[in-house]
Design a protein around this motif. Sequence first.
Motif, mmCIF file in Angstrom:
data_model
loop_
_atom_site.group_PDB
_atom_site.id
_atom_site.type_symbol
_atom_site.label_atom_id
_atom_site.label_comp_id
_atom_site.label_asym_id
_atom_site.label_seq_id
_atom_site.Cartn_x
_atom_site.Cartn_y
_atom_site.Cartn_z
ATOM 1 N N THR A 110 0.844 -1.197 0.000
ATOM 2 C CA THR A 110 0.000 0.000 0.000
ATOM 3 C C THR A 110 0.885 1.255 0.000
ATOM 4 O O THR A 110 2.059 1.210 0.408
ATOM 5 C CB THR A 110 -0.920 0.052 1.231
ATOM 6 O OG1 THR A 110 -0.118 0.038 2.417
ATOM 7 C CG2 THR A 110 -1.869 -1.127 1.246
ATOM 8 N N GLU A 111 0.306 2.309 -0.473
ATOM 9 C CA GLU A 111 0.997 3.594 -0.401
ATOM 10 C C GLU A 111 0.039 4.653 0.115
ATOM 11 O O GLU A 111 -1.157 4.601 -0.131
ATOM 12 C CB GLU A 111 1.547 3.999 -1.778
ATOM 13 C CG GLU A 111 0.509 4.440 -2.798
ATOM 14 C CD GLU A 111 0.126 5.917 -2.725
ATOM 15 O OE1 GLU A 111 0.856 6.720 -2.116
ATOM 16 O OE2 GLU A 111 -0.944 6.266 -3.270
ATOM 17 N N ASP A 248 -8.737 -5.065 -4.828
ATOM 18 C CA ASP A 248 -9.424 -3.773 -4.869
ATOM 19 C C ASP A 248 -10.568 -3.765 -3.860
ATOM 20 O O ASP A 248 -11.410 -4.665 -3.872
ATOM 21 C CB ASP A 248 -9.974 -3.540 -6.281
ATOM 22 C CG ASP A 248 -10.395 -2.099 -6.531
ATOM 23 O OD1 ASP A 248 -10.886 -1.445 -5.588
ATOM 24 O OD2 ASP A 248 -10.244 -1.629 -7.677
ATOM 25 N N LEU A 258 -3.294 -1.178 -12.731
ATOM 26 C CA LEU A 258 -2.259 -0.342 -12.144
ATOM 27 C C LEU A 258 -2.503 1.122 -12.474
ATOM 28 O O LEU A 258 -2.849 1.471 -13.597
ATOM 29 C CB LEU A 258 -0.890 -0.791 -12.638
ATOM 30 C CG LEU A 258 -0.441 -2.150 -12.106
ATOM 31 C CD1 LEU A 258 0.873 -2.567 -12.731
ATOM 32 C CD2 LEU A 258 -0.337 -2.141 -10.594
ATOM 33 N N GLY A 259 -2.290 1.942 -11.476
ATOM 34 C CA GLY A 259 -2.601 3.359 -11.566
ATOM 35 C C GLY A 259 -3.765 3.742 -10.685
ATOM 36 O O GLY A 259 -3.862 4.896 -10.258
ATOM 37 N N LYS A 260 -4.629 2.782 -10.386
ATOM 38 C CA LYS A 260 -5.725 3.072 -9.467
ATOM 39 C C LYS A 260 -5.184 3.038 -8.035
ATOM 40 O O LYS A 260 -4.407 2.141 -7.680
ATOM 41 C CB LYS A 260 -6.846 2.042 -9.636
ATOM 42 C CG LYS A 260 -8.067 2.332 -8.767
ATOM 43 C CD LYS A 260 -9.186 1.323 -8.981
ATOM 44 C CE LYS A 260 -10.393 1.669 -8.103
ATOM 45 N NZ LYS A 260 -11.504 0.705 -8.245
ATOM 46 N N PRO A 261 -5.582 3.973 -7.181
ATOM 47 C CA PRO A 261 -5.038 4.035 -5.818
ATOM 48 C C PRO A 261 -5.637 2.985 -4.896
ATOM 49 O O PRO A 261 -6.445 3.292 -4.012
ATOM 50 C CB PRO A 261 -5.393 5.457 -5.374
ATOM 51 C CG PRO A 261 -6.635 5.790 -6.140
ATOM 52 C CD PRO A 261 -6.466 5.125 -7.484
ATOM 53 N N TRP A 290 1.604 3.330 -8.986
ATOM 54 C CA TRP A 290 0.393 4.141 -8.846
ATOM 55 C C TRP A 290 0.462 5.463 -9.612
ATOM 56 O O TRP A 290 -0.572 5.972 -10.033
ATOM 57 C CB TRP A 290 0.135 4.458 -7.373
ATOM 58 C CG TRP A 290 -0.221 3.281 -6.520
ATOM 59 C CD1 TRP A 290 -1.469 2.735 -6.360
ATOM 60 C CD2 TRP A 290 0.663 2.508 -5.714
ATOM 61 N NE1 TRP A 290 -1.409 1.665 -5.498
ATOM 62 C CE2 TRP A 290 -0.112 1.499 -5.079
ATOM 63 C CE3 TRP A 290 2.030 2.554 -5.453
ATOM 64 C CZ2 TRP A 290 0.440 0.561 -4.206
ATOM 65 C CZ3 TRP A 290 2.591 1.623 -4.597
ATOM 66 C CH2 TRP A 290 1.801 0.636 -3.981
ATOM 67 N N ARG A 301 5.517 -1.427 -14.318
ATOM 68 C CA ARG A 301 4.154 -1.958 -14.326
ATOM 69 C C ARG A 301 4.067 -3.250 -15.129
ATOM 70 O O ARG A 301 3.377 -4.199 -14.730
ATOM 71 C CB ARG A 301 3.193 -0.901 -14.869
ATOM 72 C CG ARG A 301 3.044 0.299 -13.937
ATOM 73 C CD ARG A 301 2.033 1.316 -14.421
ATOM 74 N NE ARG A 301 1.965 2.448 -13.511
ATOM 75 C CZ ARG A 301 1.057 3.416 -13.590
ATOM 76 N NH1 ARG A 301 0.145 3.401 -14.569
ATOM 77 N NH2 ARG A 301 1.064 4.405 -12.724
#
Length: 876
Positions: A110-111, A248, A258-261, A290, A301
């Motif tokens: 997680t970020e 998700d 990828l790219g979705k938080p 992200w 990615r």
Amino acid sequence: MTLERLRDVVTGTVPNAIMPLFWQKGGPVEVVREEMERIADAGIGAVILEARPHPEFLGDGWWRDVDAVLEIARRRGMTVWFFDDDTFPTGHAGGAVEAAPAELRRRFLTERHTDAVGPARGASFIVERRKFWGPEAAQEPGQLLRVLAYPRAEDSDELVGDPVDLTDRIVDGVVHWDVPDGWWRVFFLAVGEGGGSEPHARHIDYLDAGSTQLLIDTVYERIHARYADEFGTTIGGFFSDEPGLYNDPDTFDFDSRLGKPVPLPWNDAVATALSDRLGRDATPLLPLLWMPAGGRERELRYAYMDTVSRLYSDNFGRRLGDWCRAHGVEYIGHVIEDNGSHARLGPGAGHYFRAMAGQDMAGVDIIGGQVVPGFSRGPFGNLGGAADGEFFHFGLAKLASSAAHLDPLKHGRAMCETIGAYGWYAGLRLFTWLTNHLLVRGVTHIVPHAFSPAPFPDPDCPPHFYARGNNPQYPHQHLLSAYTNRLSHLLQGGAHVAPFAVLYHADAEWLGDAMPSERPLRLLMEAQLDADIVPADALPTAGADGSRLSVGDETYDALIVPGSAYLPSHVARELLLLDDAGVPVVFVGSVPDVAGSGGIDANALKLRFRPVSQKRLVDAVSAMTDRAVRLDRPAASLRVLRRDLGDADVIMLVNESVREAVRTTATLPRAGEVVAFDAVTGTLAEVPGVSDGRSTSVGLDLGPGQSLVLLVGSPSAWEGLPVRPAAERGAPVELAPTWAVAIATAGEPTYAEWSELDVLRPLSDPDLLPRFSGTARYTASFDSEGVAAEHVLELGDVFELATVRLNGVDLGTRIAPPYRFDVPAGVLNGSNMIEIEVTNTLAKAQPDFFSAFAQQEPSGLLGPVTLATVTRRSAP
């Protein structure tokens, strides 16, 4: 020599291809026994025991019910398969995960980030930031992995420079840092169990072999310990239902990538593999999973998606498959494929073909109204929200059949779970349409959804095919079973012939914008140009057979590449090698740049190839093959499957239109004589054709929803089998008598007289019988001429099953169009009595949640009812 499979289907000695889900719900064991008997009575030779609703999975009540199922299965020659978990989807491991060591449970990367602006001397940042509301409030923040500061653009999320590692600047939970000039984003990376889809929080880590072993030990081994002697005989194997990454929190976001938080699947193997792939410590790059970084994110990615999809394949699917085969059984099932999720994160497994690699059949599912006649192009509403008609009609089944054709482990077999959660409006008419839809796309085994022993009406995902005796269509279920088994057996013979391969788009989509594989598939299939989806993983072992691409037992006249922004360098290299070998490689829409290292220039593909527009694709590739069915006039609704059986081809044609007939001349790519196989009756009939030594032309007349199976080639293929001479029909005469109508609901022994109709119209009209579900018997008398001749009776529109008796002679039952009945010579008299029984679905009497998503059909006989004379040629 007579084709053995053709002899089988004519004589009715064919293997089972139907494997319905059988809900296990506890309750009286006598009800379980009765339901199992009714499944067998319906001509079905296998069941898959769906454990989800059972209150005592792997407990005393469960074993009691399974013992009863197996006893009946042994006696009636049936095969039993097991759903491999107590929940949907597979992964809960019967609850074993909850007590498992932490390293065997799912973990996520997680970020969170804090934006900063400098210069700012003496700035600081709090490390822990936990929400005080919502589900995340109860989650542990996880183990801090790294704190990284990236320079960012002032006006966007773009990361524009190299990171600064701040991890060693933490003092008592606070990062101290003199922020340099500019705009910065400080990332706090952590690894923990929190995050992901909440309903799957206690599921195994599909990327870890030890975690998968929990499932094997808890479910597979315990079932084997009790029934080892029946493994490989009565017990066929295990079925995994929709396992996936489920990272998700929005569980069924099919576009999650990828790219979705959102949290991302993670474990030590992922970390190690990423660093090995990149040749350096991957940790400082992780924020790029992200955030955009001017294209620098693409390498990471791609490496991440490639890594997690391979780990899933190796540590979950292949591991379960190896266990099953070592114990004498097979492993089947499917992942979530909806709207392209098969190539993504979220509920997906990242890569369809890798997810299927360990299975003995390829699998997909069609439930909840995902495939609906008439909605093959744009979006349409269904149970899941907005469905992508193009994907479900042109991509879904082709994923399964393509994997079956390409993977030797599967022996050409692909299964589809179907009709479930459509609602009571879905009867045998729609089920037949869906079966044809699957068969003509190469799916070989049908998994109906489902039989339920629960008290009627059970709201759990109808239709249910017996429904404790309340489904009025159940007495005719065996007709669809026989039809399916015959066609499945015949269409597994010989070699599949598809002129084209379409490159699977997953690798391209991981790098950026990409056209999905189903787009060129639709364009090809609407022009009767069959194709398989071929993953890039298959290209290194592919060959060039002359100018054809050879992949396993399949050969293709060209490889069609959906347009995209990028392709990875190793895929580009394979495409260039194929072009060097003389295999046509056709890019649709655009030619991509080459991404990543590998000694290939970024413009290498653009220098070699020119794109073909979607509009011109069919014209561009059609001349590349001489192995396709050709039509005199376009028919976008006509689907085609061709298999070379040796002495003859078998060709299945299905008109999937809901409105228009297909009336044209088809040129079949094989010379010889032609017979039609009627899978409803198991009979052969001569078809007039004209052969020029290379191909054969025949006339087609297929109404909406109708199918036709032709065999073309040497007459030796059907030597010794009865073949009816070709028929010519005279002008139809409409029967318009007064109809006496009587009605009966399911299980009623007698009909109650209802009324008379001078003109046929829907019984479901509001002033007639709008809430009636059951069988309406139409009786009438009429006079006829030419009674000595053979005739054909057509009922026109029927909703939806029809049984006909004429002068006391049973002419049979039809469960789907065409509602056409042969009337043998001598049956008609000058004065005649006709009886037509029409059975609708339960939707009128039992309007349910699922049916509310669908357009409801009328009920009854709508006609026109016509009678025509038949003149046959002399016997061939």
